[in-house]
Design a protein around this motif. Structure first.
Motif, PDB file in Angstrom:
ATOM      1  N   LYS A 182       0.718  -1.058   0.040  1.00 34.59           N
ATOM      2  CA  LYS A 182      -0.069  -0.049  -0.004  1.00 34.59           C
ATOM      3  C   LYS A 182       0.952   1.093   0.124  1.00 34.59           C
ATOM      4  CE  LYS A 182      -3.904  -2.205   2.525  1.00 34.59           C
ATOM      5  NZ  LYS A 182      -4.371  -2.203   3.730  1.00 34.59           N
ATOM      6  N   PRO A 183       0.449   2.495  -0.469  1.00 39.00           N
ATOM      7  CA  PRO A 183       1.064   3.465  -0.626  1.00 39.00           C
ATOM      8  C   PRO A 183       1.285   4.015   0.946  1.00 39.00           C
ATOM      9  CG  PRO A 183      -0.666   3.725  -2.007  1.00 39.00           C
ATOM     10  CD  PRO A 183      -0.792   2.395  -1.393  1.00 39.00           C
ATOM     11  N   TYR A 218       3.818   5.480  -4.930  1.00 43.02           N
ATOM     12  CA  TYR A 218       5.225   5.004  -4.385  1.00 43.02           C
ATOM     13  C   TYR A 218       5.780   5.991  -3.233  1.00 43.02           C
ATOM     14  CZ  TYR A 218       5.224   1.138  -7.451  1.00 43.02           C
ATOM     15  OH  TYR A 218       5.135  -0.015  -8.015  1.00 43.02           O
ATOM     16  N   PRO A 219       6.473   5.813  -2.200  1.00 38.75           N
ATOM     17  CA  PRO A 219       6.722   4.487  -1.876  1.00 38.75           C
ATOM     18  C   PRO A 219       5.574   3.564  -1.399  1.00 38.75           C
ATOM     19  CG  PRO A 219       7.475   6.288  -0.100  1.00 38.75           C
ATOM     20  CD  PRO A 219       7.271   6.697  -1.279  1.00 38.75           C
ATOM     21  N   ARG A 268       6.609  -5.390   6.011  1.00 35.63           N
ATOM     22  CA  ARG A 268       7.258  -4.066   6.318  1.00 35.63           C
ATOM     23  C   ARG A 268       8.288  -3.762   5.447  1.00 35.63           C
ATOM     24  NH1 ARG A 268       6.814  -5.717  12.075  1.00 35.63           N
ATOM     25  NH2 ARG A 268       9.113  -5.556  11.978  1.00 35.63           N
ATOM     26  N   GLY A 269       8.557  -4.540   4.346  1.00 33.39           N
ATOM     27  CA  GLY A 269       9.719  -3.856   3.315  1.00 33.39           C
ATOM     28  C   GLY A 269       8.937  -2.649   2.501  1.00 33.39           C
ATOM     29  N   VAL A 270       9.841  -2.048   2.021  1.00 35.91           N
ATOM     30  CA  VAL A 270       9.233  -0.827   1.294  1.00 35.91           C
ATOM     31  C   VAL A 270       9.907  -0.785  -0.042  1.00 35.91           C
ATOM     32  CG1 VAL A 270       8.918   1.808   1.390  1.00 35.91           C
ATOM     33  CG2 VAL A 270       9.424   0.333   3.647  1.00 35.91           C
ATOM     34  N   THR A 271       9.099  -0.586  -1.089  1.00 34.23           N
ATOM     35  CA  THR A 271       9.351  -0.293  -2.409  1.00 34.23           C
ATOM     36  C   THR A 271       9.459   1.104  -2.955  1.00 34.23           C
ATOM     37  OG1 THR A 271       8.572  -2.528  -3.215  1.00 34.23           O
ATOM     38  CG2 THR A 271       9.075  -0.818  -4.885  1.00 34.23           C
ATOM     39  N   PRO A 317       3.617   0.788   9.157  1.00 36.41           N
ATOM     40  CA  PRO A 317       2.548   0.492  10.345  1.00 36.41           C
ATOM     41  C   PRO A 317       3.062  -0.441  11.402  1.00 36.41           C
ATOM     42  CG  PRO A 317       1.744   0.415   8.035  1.00 36.41           C
ATOM     43  CD  PRO A 317       3.170   0.481   7.983  1.00 36.41           C
ATOM     44  N   GLU A 318       2.433  -0.371  12.619  1.00 40.66           N
ATOM     45  CA  GLU A 318       2.499  -1.010  13.903  1.00 40.66           C
ATOM     46  C   GLU A 318       1.486  -1.951  14.312  1.00 40.66           C
ATOM     47  OE1 GLU A 318       3.596   1.015  17.264  1.00 40.66           O
ATOM     48  OE2 GLU A 318       4.658  -0.473  18.271  1.00 40.66           O
TER      49      GLU A 318
END
Lengths: 389, 389
Positions: free
Chosen positions: A25-26, A36-37, A43-46, A119-120
């Motif tokens: 998700k954005p 993006y990101p 919890r990886g990020v592109t 997000p947690e």
């Protein structure tokens, strides 16, 4: 007529990309509409940016990650799972650190920076919820100490404009070095945390004042950087002038403008990092003014400095533990377990000195977080409920 | 002890350069401590950035200016004298448009942008002065129309918290396309303009509500950009939903929370560019709700669209000039004389149609300014004094 909604502004959009076919998700910290990101379930990020003419593009988030160029000049990288919470980050384009145009901007590290919220899971104390909301007010006051108008942000609790006879206790809450008076609201979500705590009756309704922790006395020359020298936050913060601003200008101005309780038992000061040191320096030098102190990843003596001497520092106030413990209602400090050794060292020295001197205190650890905003959100959520009881 | 001000954070500073030996000054829009960009007495500006590995660096401010590389990898350019006021700008590093790390960030053009304030000689209506200051409050309200919490900023005049029995008229004031609810305070200085007008008794004390001019109805799919397509602000603004938010959610929420005067004679709506069109669309479709309308470089029909048809548009309300003129207290619109032809065309068409229909109005020109914030500051300074008399 049907409403005529005409082409107001049509502009080519550098933030527009197709969506990937996955569960990402954005980021909520993106500017409106930027895809993006994107944060993945793990919890990886592109990250992605179009830079056809660049030779090398990296993401800088704690460390540098190389981005890979596609044929159309778009660079992208998916970085490993990140710790939840808010992190500053940058892109590095041909060696120059710049902001990601797809991110909102956050004043931190002495400049506007990109930021990403991870997000947690299972935690909602800093989420905007269907509870009564207080207000955050931009408050301008004139400082005789600096000879300038200054701006602070003031959180007023949800019932402030309803109970027009009520008076409220006040927490003075400081940002860290390289941040400013915007930090606790924009990055820290202090207003949302307080709204939620107050709605759950975990904290009493209070006013929170967030000022800029830098001050230059009128007539004094402001700190000027010299080319090639390191940036010395210590000289920018100029504690003696800031201390005078708080005591002589800010507190009286707040007590005039807002319906405050003006005795020491209803006044607290806390801060993060540099602001934690400032808070302790000011509280311990003005024990008639404050009854509560909080240091979030920051304590007197600083993170890299020598431990305090409880016998002589602050006029020896810490050397009379019985009297001090009777009078000071809360001495609170905390740190993230993943903070760098230099940060942990300062906190450890303070904690040992305070303990040896017999000072009653609360020590808090934020599990797995570093010198960053999730540590300080957790700190505030533990600290605020202990105030003004 | 003497206060221990220890090295809180010492970091290398990419913004630090020596000062030139001339009369230039750091722009007031710079981040704290940044010496560049510097504005010269003739309103020329020198930009500088360190980028040793970049092949080409430019300043983009209206047009692109090449920067020149010095031996140490610092690039600089002095650009010709600029029109006073606030301008968005960017750096272009090896073809990628990025923000200048030395500038504060301003949400405009759909993203966080760099901005520079060029001083305007002999003009002080938007300067922070020693007058009573109102507050700007972050106000959260729940919208049934969108099914989300929304944020607006609310200016309350200086005496709002003193005269606790007083009720105030309300101006709803909208930003332009690509900006959001922060624009009128951060770029527009609306609070400072109102403080000064009220102190000089040129405007009556009023509340100003600044909401985000975008809305997506609950259950509807938000506008998603497709790769390669132009960004269509029209679809993002989604006027029908925004109109419903204003009428059904925002106005009632404001009237509940603040001490407002709730009749149409004490309610105005204005906006800039896209927001001007929205304001007119909403006021003319709800003449029982508003008695004042303002279009700052923006009118119904849009800047590039066909002129309105006063006989049939808005239920024909403009076709009965006598009744309209009696009931509507102010129809105000203005434009900068240096605005692009497309902007001027829309305004001209609206003005001609309104004039031909016999609608009483005020037309204002901002001399020498384009589609930019100085035009809109001037608009507000002319418009606000005419309200609620």
């Amino acid at each position: 007529m049907p409403i005529k909604t005409i082409l107001w502004m049509t502009f080519a959009c550098g933030l527009c990309y197709g969506q990937p076919a996955d569960d990402s998700k954005p980021a909520t910290t993106n500017v409106m509409g930027a895809e993006y990101p994107r944060v993945h379930a793990d919890r990886g990020v592109t990250f992605r940016i179009k830079a056809p003419d660049a030779k090398k593009v990296q993401v800088r988030l704690g460390q540098d990650y190389d981005m890979v160029r596609a044929e159309d000049g778009t660079w992208s990288a998916t970085i490993p799972p990140q710790v939840p919470g808010f992190h500053y980050y940058y892109l590095v384009i041909d060696g120059v650190q710049v902001n990601d145009p797809a991110s909102e901007a956050f004043y931190g590290v002495g400049r506007e920076s990109s930021g990403i919220e991870i997000p947690e899971t299972g935690v909602d104390y800093y989420d905007l919820k269907d509870v009564p909301h207080g207000e955050v007010r931009q408050f301008r006051y004139y400082s005789k100490v600096t000879g300038t108008w200054r701006r602070a942000f003031v959180y007023t609790p949800p019932d402030y404009d309803v109970n027009l006879k009520a008076r409220y206790p006040v927490l003075y809450l400081q940002h860290g070095g390289g941040e400013d008076e915007r930090g606790w609201i924009v990055q820290g979500r202090a207003d949302i945390i307080l709204d939620n705590l107050i709605a759950a009756k975990k904290a009493v309704p209070m006013i929170v004042v967030m000022d800029k922790g830098y001050a230059v006395a009128a007539g004094e020359k402001p700190y000027e950087y010299k080319q090639g020298e390191p940036f010395d936050m210590r000289r920018l913060s100029s504690l003696p002038a800031f201390e005078k601003v708080v005591i002589d200008d800010l507190i009286p101005a707040i007590d005039r403008r807002y319906r405050t309780l003006t005795d020491r038992d209803h006044r607290a000061m806390a801060g993060l990092s540099m602001g934690g040191g400032q808070a302790y320096d000011i509280v311990l030098r003005h024990p008639d003014t404050f009854a509560y102190a909080g240091g979030f990843s920051g304590v007197p003596g600083g993170n890299g400095g020598p431990a305090i001497d409880t016998k002589t520092d602050f006029g020896g106030v810490l050397d009379r533990a019985d009297a001090f413990n009777k009078r000071m209602k809360l001495v609170w400090f905390g740190i993230g377990t993943a903070e760098p050794a230099s940060m942990a060292k300062g906190m450890k020295g303070f904690r040992e000195a305070i303990t040896a001197a017999g000072i009653r205190h609360v020590y808090f650890e934020s599990e797995g977080t570093s010198h960053e905003w999730l540590t300080w959100r957790r700190d505030l959520a533990d600290f605020a409920p202990r105030l003004f009881r």
